[in-house]
Design an enzyme around this catalytic site. Structure first.
Site, PDB file in Angstrom:
ATOM      1  CE1 TYR A 148     -30.983 -29.642 -17.974  1.00 28.86           C
ATOM      2  CE2 TYR A 148     -31.110 -32.032 -17.936  1.00 28.86           C
ATOM      3  CZ  TYR A 148     -30.361 -30.868 -17.939  1.00 28.86           C
ATOM      4  OH  TYR A 148     -28.996 -30.939 -17.895  1.00 28.86           O
ATOM      5  CB  SER A 207     -25.098 -43.024 -17.822  1.00 30.16           C
ATOM      6  OG  SER A 207     -25.991 -43.596 -16.906  1.00 30.16           O
ATOM      7  CB  THR A 237     -32.332 -44.185 -11.777  1.00 26.82           C
ATOM      8  OG1 THR A 237     -32.362 -45.447 -11.115  1.00 26.82           O
ATOM      9  CG2 THR A 237     -31.997 -44.382 -13.239  1.00 26.82           C
ATOM     10  CD  GLU A 263     -30.235 -34.061 -12.417  1.00 29.78           C
ATOM     11  OE1 GLU A 263     -31.373 -34.076 -12.894  1.00 29.78           O
ATOM     12  OE2 GLU A 263     -29.266 -33.556 -12.995  1.00 29.78           O
TER      13      GLU A 263
HETATM   14  C1  LIG Z   1     -46.731 -25.132  -8.371  1.00 30.62           C
HETATM   15  C2  LIG Z   1     -45.880 -24.041  -7.939  1.00 30.62           C
HETATM   16  C3  LIG Z   1     -44.496 -24.211  -7.780  1.00 30.62           C
HETATM   17  C4  LIG Z   1     -43.787 -23.156  -7.145  1.00 30.62           C
HETATM   18  C5  LIG Z   1     -42.329 -23.184  -7.126  1.00 30.62           C
HETATM   19  C6  LIG Z   1     -41.860 -24.330  -6.537  1.00 30.62           C
HETATM   20  C7  LIG Z   1     -40.450 -24.696  -6.858  1.00 30.62           C
HETATM   21  C8  LIG Z   1     -40.275 -26.177  -6.867  1.00 30.62           C
HETATM   22  C9  LIG Z   1     -38.884 -26.569  -7.144  1.00 30.62           C
HETATM   23  C10 LIG Z   1     -38.783 -28.013  -7.080  1.00 30.62           C
HETATM   24  C11 LIG Z   1     -37.379 -28.438  -7.174  1.00 30.62           C
HETATM   25  C12 LIG Z   1     -37.321 -29.834  -7.456  1.00 30.62           C
HETATM   26  C13 LIG Z   1     -35.963 -30.252  -7.920  1.00 30.62           C
HETATM   27  C14 LIG Z   1     -35.988 -30.929  -9.199  1.00 30.62           C
HETATM   28  C15 LIG Z   1     -36.720 -32.208  -9.176  1.00 30.62           C
HETATM   29  C16 LIG Z   1     -35.922 -33.286  -9.733  1.00 30.62           C
HETATM   30  C17 LIG Z   1     -36.756 -34.303 -10.348  1.00 30.62           C
HETATM   31  C18 LIG Z   1     -35.935 -35.282 -11.055  1.00 30.62           C
HETATM   32  C19 LIG Z   1     -35.553 -34.880 -12.398  1.00 30.62           C
HETATM   33  C20 LIG Z   1     -34.598 -35.775 -13.017  1.00 30.62           C
HETATM   34  C21 LIG Z   1     -33.975 -35.082 -14.164  1.00 30.62           C
HETATM   35  C22 LIG Z   1     -32.906 -35.863 -14.852  1.00 30.62           C
HETATM   36  O1  LIG Z   1     -32.654 -36.985 -14.614  1.00 30.62           O
HETATM   37  S1  LIG Z   1     -32.117 -34.956 -16.009  1.00 30.62           S
HETATM   38  C23 LIG Z   1     -30.874 -35.984 -16.727  1.00 30.62           C
HETATM   39  C24 LIG Z   1     -29.715 -36.180 -15.822  1.00 30.62           C
HETATM   40  N1  LIG Z   1     -28.697 -36.938 -16.470  1.00 30.62           N
HETATM   41  C25 LIG Z   1     -27.570 -37.240 -15.889  1.00 30.62           C
HETATM   42  O2  LIG Z   1     -27.343 -36.903 -14.747  1.00 30.62           O
HETATM   43  C26 LIG Z   1     -26.570 -37.955 -16.742  1.00 30.62           C
HETATM   44  C27 LIG Z   1     -25.388 -38.437 -15.966  1.00 30.62           C
HETATM   45  N2  LIG Z   1     -24.192 -38.313 -16.747  1.00 30.62           N
HETATM   46  C28 LIG Z   1     -23.295 -37.277 -16.584  1.00 30.62           C
HETATM   47  O3  LIG Z   1     -23.499 -36.411 -15.757  1.00 30.62           O
HETATM   48  C29 LIG Z   1     -22.059 -37.278 -17.434  1.00 30.62           C
HETATM   49  O4  LIG Z   1     -22.255 -37.814 -18.655  1.00 30.62           O
HETATM   50  C30 LIG Z   1     -20.864 -37.948 -16.713  1.00 30.62           C
HETATM   51  C31 LIG Z   1     -21.214 -39.308 -16.175  1.00 30.62           C
HETATM   52  C32 LIG Z   1     -20.501 -37.019 -15.559  1.00 30.62           C
HETATM   53  C33 LIG Z   1     -19.690 -38.138 -17.671  1.00 30.62           C
HETATM   54  O5  LIG Z   1     -19.315 -36.935 -18.274  1.00 30.62           O
HETATM   55  P1  LIG Z   1     -18.388 -36.924 -19.598  1.00 30.62           P
HETATM   56  O6  LIG Z   1     -18.893 -37.853 -20.606  1.00 30.62           O
HETATM   57  O7  LIG Z   1     -18.275 -35.501 -20.011  1.00 30.62           O
HETATM   58  O8  LIG Z   1     -17.026 -37.548 -19.196  1.00 30.62           O
HETATM   59  P2  LIG Z   1     -15.894 -37.300 -18.134  1.00 30.62           P
HETATM   60  O9  LIG Z   1     -16.153 -38.210 -17.006  1.00 30.62           O
HETATM   61  O10 LIG Z   1     -14.641 -37.469 -18.863  1.00 30.62           O
HETATM   62  O11 LIG Z   1     -15.992 -35.800 -17.688  1.00 30.62           O
HETATM   63  C34 LIG Z   1     -15.325 -34.747 -18.350  1.00 30.62           C
HETATM   64  C35 LIG Z   1     -14.923 -33.661 -17.387  1.00 30.62           C
HETATM   65  O12 LIG Z   1     -16.100 -32.997 -16.939  1.00 30.62           O
HETATM   66  C36 LIG Z   1     -16.157 -33.015 -15.533  1.00 30.62           C
HETATM   67  N3  LIG Z   1     -17.578 -33.047 -15.174  1.00 30.62           N
HETATM   68  C37 LIG Z   1     -18.455 -34.021 -15.452  1.00 30.62           C
HETATM   69  N4  LIG Z   1     -19.648 -33.680 -14.942  1.00 30.62           N
HETATM   70  C38 LIG Z   1     -19.503 -32.465 -14.364  1.00 30.62           C
HETATM   71  C39 LIG Z   1     -20.395 -31.603 -13.651  1.00 30.62           C
HETATM   72  N5  LIG Z   1     -21.684 -31.937 -13.442  1.00 30.62           N
HETATM   73  N6  LIG Z   1     -19.920 -30.457 -13.196  1.00 30.62           N
HETATM   74  C40 LIG Z   1     -18.650 -30.121 -13.369  1.00 30.62           C
HETATM   75  N7  LIG Z   1     -17.759 -30.889 -14.022  1.00 30.62           N
HETATM   76  C41 LIG Z   1     -18.194 -32.055 -14.508  1.00 30.62           C
HETATM   77  C42 LIG Z   1     -15.409 -34.272 -15.121  1.00 30.62           C
HETATM   78  O13 LIG Z   1     -14.980 -34.206 -13.801  1.00 30.62           O
HETATM   79  C43 LIG Z   1     -14.265 -34.250 -16.119  1.00 30.62           C
HETATM   80  O14 LIG Z   1     -13.327 -33.316 -15.650  1.00 30.62           O
HETATM   81  P3  LIG Z   1     -11.757 -33.526 -15.888  1.00 30.62           P
HETATM   82  O15 LIG Z   1     -11.591 -33.632 -17.373  1.00 30.62           O
HETATM   83  O16 LIG Z   1     -11.132 -32.323 -15.294  1.00 30.62           O
HETATM   84  O17 LIG Z   1     -11.373 -34.791 -15.194  1.00 30.62           O
HETATM   85  C1  LIG Z   2     -38.385 -40.908 -12.787  1.00 27.99           C
HETATM   86  C2  LIG Z   2     -37.361 -40.430 -13.760  1.00 27.99           C
HETATM   87  C3  LIG Z   2     -37.370 -39.104 -14.171  1.00 27.99           C
HETATM   88  C4  LIG Z   2     -36.442 -38.649 -15.106  1.00 27.99           C
HETATM   89  N1  LIG Z   2     -36.510 -37.353 -15.551  1.00 27.99           N
HETATM   90  C5  LIG Z   2     -35.673 -36.924 -16.529  1.00 27.99           C
HETATM   91  C6  LIG Z   2     -35.770 -35.601 -17.047  1.00 27.99           C
HETATM   92  O1  LIG Z   2     -36.586 -34.793 -16.611  1.00 27.99           O
HETATM   93  N2  LIG Z   2     -34.940 -35.231 -18.056  1.00 27.99           N
HETATM   94  C7  LIG Z   2     -34.007 -36.086 -18.564  1.00 27.99           C
HETATM   95  O2  LIG Z   2     -33.298 -35.680 -19.480  1.00 27.99           O
HETATM   96  N3  LIG Z   2     -33.870 -37.348 -18.061  1.00 27.99           N
HETATM   97  C8  LIG Z   2     -34.685 -37.776 -17.078  1.00 27.99           C
HETATM   98  N4  LIG Z   2     -34.560 -39.061 -16.565  1.00 27.99           N
HETATM   99  C9  LIG Z   2     -33.536 -39.959 -17.118  1.00 27.99           C
HETATM  100  C10 LIG Z   2     -32.392 -40.198 -16.138  1.00 27.99           C
HETATM  101  O3  LIG Z   2     -31.608 -39.062 -15.979  1.00 27.99           O
HETATM  102  C11 LIG Z   2     -31.552 -41.386 -16.632  1.00 27.99           C
HETATM  103  O4  LIG Z   2     -32.374 -42.536 -16.601  1.00 27.99           O
HETATM  104  C12 LIG Z   2     -30.334 -41.571 -15.752  1.00 27.99           C
HETATM  105  O5  LIG Z   2     -29.388 -40.536 -16.005  1.00 27.99           O
HETATM  106  C13 LIG Z   2     -29.662 -42.952 -15.938  1.00 27.99           C
HETATM  107  O6  LIG Z   2     -29.314 -43.153 -17.247  1.00 27.99           O
HETATM  108  P1  LIG Z   2     -29.724 -44.485 -18.058  1.00 27.99           P
HETATM  109  O7  LIG Z   2     -31.195 -44.637 -17.951  1.00 27.99           O
HETATM  110  O8  LIG Z   2     -29.118 -44.313 -19.387  1.00 27.99           O
HETATM  111  O9  LIG Z   2     -29.046 -45.665 -17.301  1.00 27.99           O
HETATM  112  P2  LIG Z   2     -27.889 -46.609 -17.849  1.00 27.99           P
HETATM  113  O10 LIG Z   2     -26.635 -45.821 -17.944  1.00 27.99           O
HETATM  114  O11 LIG Z   2     -28.320 -47.323 -19.074  1.00 27.99           O
HETATM  115  O12 LIG Z   2     -27.768 -47.603 -16.627  1.00 27.99           O
HETATM  116  C14 LIG Z   2     -27.975 -49.020 -16.702  1.00 27.99           C
HETATM  117  C15 LIG Z   2     -26.953 -49.733 -15.807  1.00 27.99           C
HETATM  118  O13 LIG Z   2     -25.663 -49.576 -16.353  1.00 27.99           O
HETATM  119  C16 LIG Z   2     -24.734 -49.152 -15.376  1.00 27.99           C
HETATM  120  N5  LIG Z   2     -23.712 -48.295 -16.016  1.00 27.99           N
HETATM  121  C17 LIG Z   2     -23.882 -47.360 -16.983  1.00 27.99           C
HETATM  122  N6  LIG Z   2     -22.708 -46.800 -17.315  1.00 27.99           N
HETATM  123  C18 LIG Z   2     -21.770 -47.365 -16.542  1.00 27.99           C
HETATM  124  C19 LIG Z   2     -20.356 -47.216 -16.412  1.00 27.99           C
HETATM  125  N7  LIG Z   2     -19.687 -46.293 -17.117  1.00 27.99           N
HETATM  126  N8  LIG Z   2     -19.702 -47.984 -15.509  1.00 27.99           N
HETATM  127  C20 LIG Z   2     -20.375 -48.879 -14.754  1.00 27.99           C
HETATM  128  N9  LIG Z   2     -21.700 -49.070 -14.842  1.00 27.99           N
HETATM  129  C21 LIG Z   2     -22.398 -48.327 -15.710  1.00 27.99           C
HETATM  130  C22 LIG Z   2     -25.576 -48.358 -14.381  1.00 27.99           C
HETATM  131  O14 LIG Z   2     -24.959 -48.351 -13.077  1.00 27.99           O
HETATM  132  C23 LIG Z   2     -26.882 -49.158 -14.375  1.00 27.99           C
HETATM  133  O15 LIG Z   2     -26.740 -50.224 -13.464  1.00 27.99           O
HETATM  134  C24 LIG Z   2     -35.464 -39.540 -15.618  1.00 27.99           C
HETATM  135  C25 LIG Z   2     -35.424 -40.876 -15.176  1.00 27.99           C
HETATM  136  C26 LIG Z   2     -36.355 -41.321 -14.254  1.00 27.99           C
HETATM  137  C27 LIG Z   2     -36.300 -42.748 -13.792  1.00 27.99           C
END
Ligand SMILES: CCCCCCCCCCCCCCCCCCCCCC(=O)SCCNC(=O)CCNC(=O)[C@H](O)C(C)(C)COP(=O)(O)OP(=O)(O)OC[C@H]1O[C@@H](n2cnc3c(N)ncnc32)[C@H](O)[C@@H]1OP(=O)(O)O
Ligand SMILES: Cc1cc2nc3c(=O)[nH]c(=O)nc-3n(C[C@H](O)[C@H](O)[C@H](O)COP(=O)(O)OP(=O)(O)OC[C@H]3O[C@@H](n4cnc5c(N)ncnc54)[C@H](O)[C@@H]3O)c2cc1C
Length: 645
Positions: free
Chosen positions: A136, A145, A403, A405
């Site tokens: 992903y 973020s 951090t 997700e």
């Molecule tokens: C071997 C065999 C196996 C067998 C099988 C075995 C199976 C094994 C299976 C194992 C399983 C393991 C599991 C996995 C492991 C995990 C590992 C870790 C991986 C880590 C991956 C990652 O790390 S991956 C990257 C994630 N990176 C973020 O996470 C960025 C955060 N940043 C944002 O998420 C957005 O950037 C942020 C801030 C919302 C602003 O979004 P934006 O800029 O669009 O701005 P706004 O705030 O204006 O949002 C605009 C409007 O969208 C609405 N909205 C926003 N989000 C929404 C949402 N999610 N859903 C609905 N609505 C949403 C919001 O409420 C507003 O709604 P309204 O307009 O109505 O108010």
């Molecule tokens: C172990 C690991 C695995 C990961 N796996 C994946 C993956 O598989 N796929 C993928 O795509 N990504 C992955 N990531 C990335 C991860 O999703 C991002 O690191 C995470 O979403 C945080 O974003 P950033 O690093 O940009 O932090 P930043 O946003 O740069 O955060 C830095 C600081 O700024 C602050 N900050 C940022 N914005 C604001 C705001 N609006 N208001 C106030 N404070 C704010 C935060 O709170 C934090 O203190 C992984 C990260 C790690 C550590």
């Protein structure tokens, strides 16, 4: 335990409830309990899944060993024809972060949730058989973020009917995606869609990264691992990748579903929090019953450290939180399933609440759990710092959950937007429902008075609930009123973000407390099981009340006297939980293999095993260390002055 002395037998005999029934409650059902138990034993008895050497392996050996385990796991899944449920338990008990997590946990769900029927038919069969391995790829070097700030572009070329995926700058390199560095053949890449020179926001695209014949990157793609991460072993089993450029296949995603994968994964992270927390708590609780310090009278045995009230005050709220997170995780799973069914029927009405709940609870539970693992390390004194305690590695693997997700503060600000919207709509046609239904009684909550007069009054769930509701409603209304004073709402939101985050935390804590109370309203069989859960629920709630007393007092939700009575009640609850502590952690049903801790051993036989473990360290392979002749002997013989180091 045949023929083995159980050093914790006395503790187990003290239990006042039916542990076997509690195991079922913890697992969720008898079916899940039996399945988990069977798979846990299968993993523990398989030498390939050995994990006690992780801290001493080099990065390359560690990584190769992880590849071996993943391949072996897949082989066993096929050979034993394991169901999806069994396979995912197998992954859980293997207990090693690997590329397969991202393949199954994010790549497959992203395709299922965001791709068209035609795309799903093409990609899912390949992914299910692991004939392709996916990751992903969203985060970039410059933006994580701020998803809307991603720089990678996907420009449609009508001549070739292809998208050109381009990372024009260093900061647009995809950076972090798990599995990308060394293993994945494909990725869902998030990029700004451009057609006819027009931008259409960020979308997901399936991109082939590596040749399926020789694993080399395809032309135009530069790819590698981003380097060592926090802690030895720990998350370094995972290849987190960096990549630039590429041509690609195509995708076409409904706007509202772009974020769907993040909602799904955040929900799984909440369930996971109770696992990591319960594991740390199990280790700290068992060890606290084994460890004795001070208090010996007339040459008798010393006091078990678990009998110190300070130890209980630090440990039992963590034990209570493990159960609380378990139940809120169950509920969140239900919420997610419900919202998914609605989305399939084009009903988007509950998506904002699902987003707020998954974002907020992901933030609350992971922050608490990461802090709690570190607290458990300290609860184990010096031995907690040894890798053989299992706690340092658990912390290092777990802490990035705060951090990834979604950064935990960024996620709480999303909850705050939802809360402020709810407050602004009070009095309108739109009635608050679900987890914000309590806001519908805002007039009452703004002026109600807590009725507690003596410590036991705090045992009434309605009293607890109302105090938590009053605190959250008053904090939310207060910050909404402050926001209204700003001419520019976005400026106000930035200025007041610390207050907004506090209101969000209060709201999320209220959700956890209310879901625990709802759980207790169910029929729960087994002698004493419901009573013990009731005590844990009260400990969870009253400990929060104690820790956040400032909020409760400044909003006038309770009086200082009532705060002090809550603390008295807490102490009494600790005494009631104390004889049940070991049985309560036994109910997690963890094998010694899964716990991976000498301190947390089921039989409590800590000291001889610590001693044995120490001798296994590679430094002890020789009595005189390597380097003696170069560096120690010359020092001792005062010969260093002429030596070339
Ligand atoms: C071997 C065999 C196996 C067998 C099988 C075995 C199976 C094994 C299976 C194992 C399983 C393991 C599991 C996995 C492991 C995990 C590992 C870790 C991986 C880590 C991956 C990652 O790390 S991956 C990257 C994630 N990176 C973020 O996470 C960025 C955060 N940043 C944002 O998420 C957005 O950037 C942020 C801030 C919302 C602003 O979004 P934006 O800029 O669009 O701005 P706004 O705030 O204006 O949002 C605009 C409007 O969208 C609405 N909205 C926003 N989000 C929404 C949402 N999610 N859903 C609905 N609505 C949403 C919001 O409420 C507003 O709604 P309204 O307009 O109505 O108010
Ligand atoms: C172990 C690991 C695995 C990961 N796996 C994946 C993956 O598989 N796929 C993928 O795509 N990504 C992955 N990531 C990335 C991860 O999703 C991002 O690191 C995470 O979403 C945080 O974003 P950033 O690093 O940009 O932090 P930043 O946003 O740069 O955060 C830095 C600081 O700024 C602050 N900050 C940022 N914005 C604001 C705001 N609006 N208001 C106030 N404070 C704010 C935060 O709170 C934090 O203190 C992984 C990260 C790690 C550590």
């Amino acid at each position: 335990m045949d023929g083995v002395v159980d050093h914790l037998a006395d503790e187990r005999n003290k239990a006042q409830f039916d542990v076997e029934e509690m195991k079922i409650v913890w697992a969720g059902s008898r079916h899940v309990f039996e399945l988990s138990d069977r798979i846990a034993r299968l993993v523990a008895s398989d030498p390939v899944f050995r994990k006690d050497n992780r801290a001493t392996l080099s990065r390359k050996d560690l990584f190769k060993n992880t590849l071996r385990k993943a391949a072996h796991a897949w082989k066993r899944i096929i050979e034993l024809r394991l169901s999806e449920e069994e396979a995912s338990k197998l992954r859980f008990y293997v207990d090693e972060a690997a590329f397969t997590d991202l393949h199954w946990g994010m790549f497959v769900p992203a395709i299922k949730g965001q791709a068209t029927e035609e795309q799903q038919q093409k990609w899912l069969p390949l992914a299910y058989k692991m004939q392709i391995i996916g990751c992903y790829a969203q985060t970039e070097l410059g933006h994580g973020s701020n998803v809307q700030g991603l720089e990678t572009t996907a420009t449609f070329d009508p001549q070739t009917d292809e998208f050109d995926i381009h990372s024009p700058t260093l900061t647009s390199s995809k950076w972090w995606p798990g599995g990308l560095g060394k293993v994945s053949t494909h990725a869902v890449v998030y990029a700004r869609l451009i057609t006819d020179g027009q931008e259409h926001g960020v979308h997901g695209f399936i991109v082939q990264l590596r040749s399926l014949d020789d694993h080399l990157p395809l032309p135009g793609i530069t790819i590698g691992d981003i380097g060592m991460k926090f802690g030895n072993g720990a998350y370094n089993t995972m290849d987190n990748g960096v990549t630039r450029n590429g041509k690609c296949v195509r995708s076409n995603v409904p706007r509202q579903l772009i974020y769907g994968t993040m909602v799904f994964v955040r929900q799984t992270i909440v369930s996971d929090a109770s696992c990591a927390l319960s594991r740390a708590v199990c280790i700290a609780t068992r060890y606290s019953a084994v460890r004795r310090q001070f208090g010996s009278q007339n040459g008798g045995v010393e006091t078990q450290v678990i009998d110190y009230k300070t130890q209980q005050n630090r440990l039992f709220p963590l034990l209570a939180a493990a159960y609380a997170f378990r139940f809120v995780g169950e509920w969140l799973k239900w919420l997610y399933t419900d919202v998914t069914q609605r989305l399939q029927a084009n009903d988007f009405s509950t998506l904002p609440e699902a987003h707020a709940c998954t974002a907020g609870l992901k933030s609350l539970t992971t922050t608490f759990t990461a802090d709690a693992i570190e607290e458990c390390r300290k609860l184990c004194g010096g031995h907690g710092y040894l890798c053989s305690s299992g706690l340092p590695e658990l912390f290092a693997v777990y802490v990035p959950a705060c951090t990834y997700e979604g950064d935990n503060v960024v996620l709480l600000l999303q909850v705050a937007r939802f809360l402020m919207k709810t407050v602004s709509q009070l009095g309108s046609e739109k009635k608050p429902v679900g987890t914000t239904a309590y806001m519908g009684r805002v007039e009452h909550l703004m002026q109600c008075r807590c009725s507690v007069q003596k410590a036991e009054d705090w045992l009434n769930p309605n009293t607890i609930l109302e105090a938590f509701e009053a605190r959250t409603a008053r904090m939310s209304v207060a910050v909404a009123q402050k926001l209204a004073q700003f001419a520019n709402p976005e400026e106000g939101f930035l200025e007041l973000s610390p207050n907004l985050v506090e209101a969000s935390v209060a709201h999320c804590q209220l959700i956890v407390v209310s879901k625990f109370i709802e759980k207790l309203q169910q029929d729960i069989p087994g002698k004493g099981v419901k009573e013990l859960l009731g005590m844990l629920c009260n400990i969870y709630a009253l400990n929060i009340l104690h820790k956040h007393l400032g909020d409760f007092l400044s909003t006038g939700s309770i009086t200082p006297k009532q705060g002090s009575l809550a603390n008295d009640q807490l102490r009494s609850l600790y005494s009631q939980v104390r004889p049940n502590a070991i049985a309560l952690v036994d109910a997690f049903n963890y094998t010694d293999h899964y716990l991976g801790s000498v301190l947390g051993r089921y039989d409590g036989n800590v000291y001889p095993k610590l001693y044995e473990e120490a001798w296994k360290d590679p430094l002890n392979d020789s009595v005189v260390p390597d380097g003696y002749h170069e560096y120690i002997r010359p020092l001792l013989k005062n010969q260093l002055r002429n030596a070339r180091l």
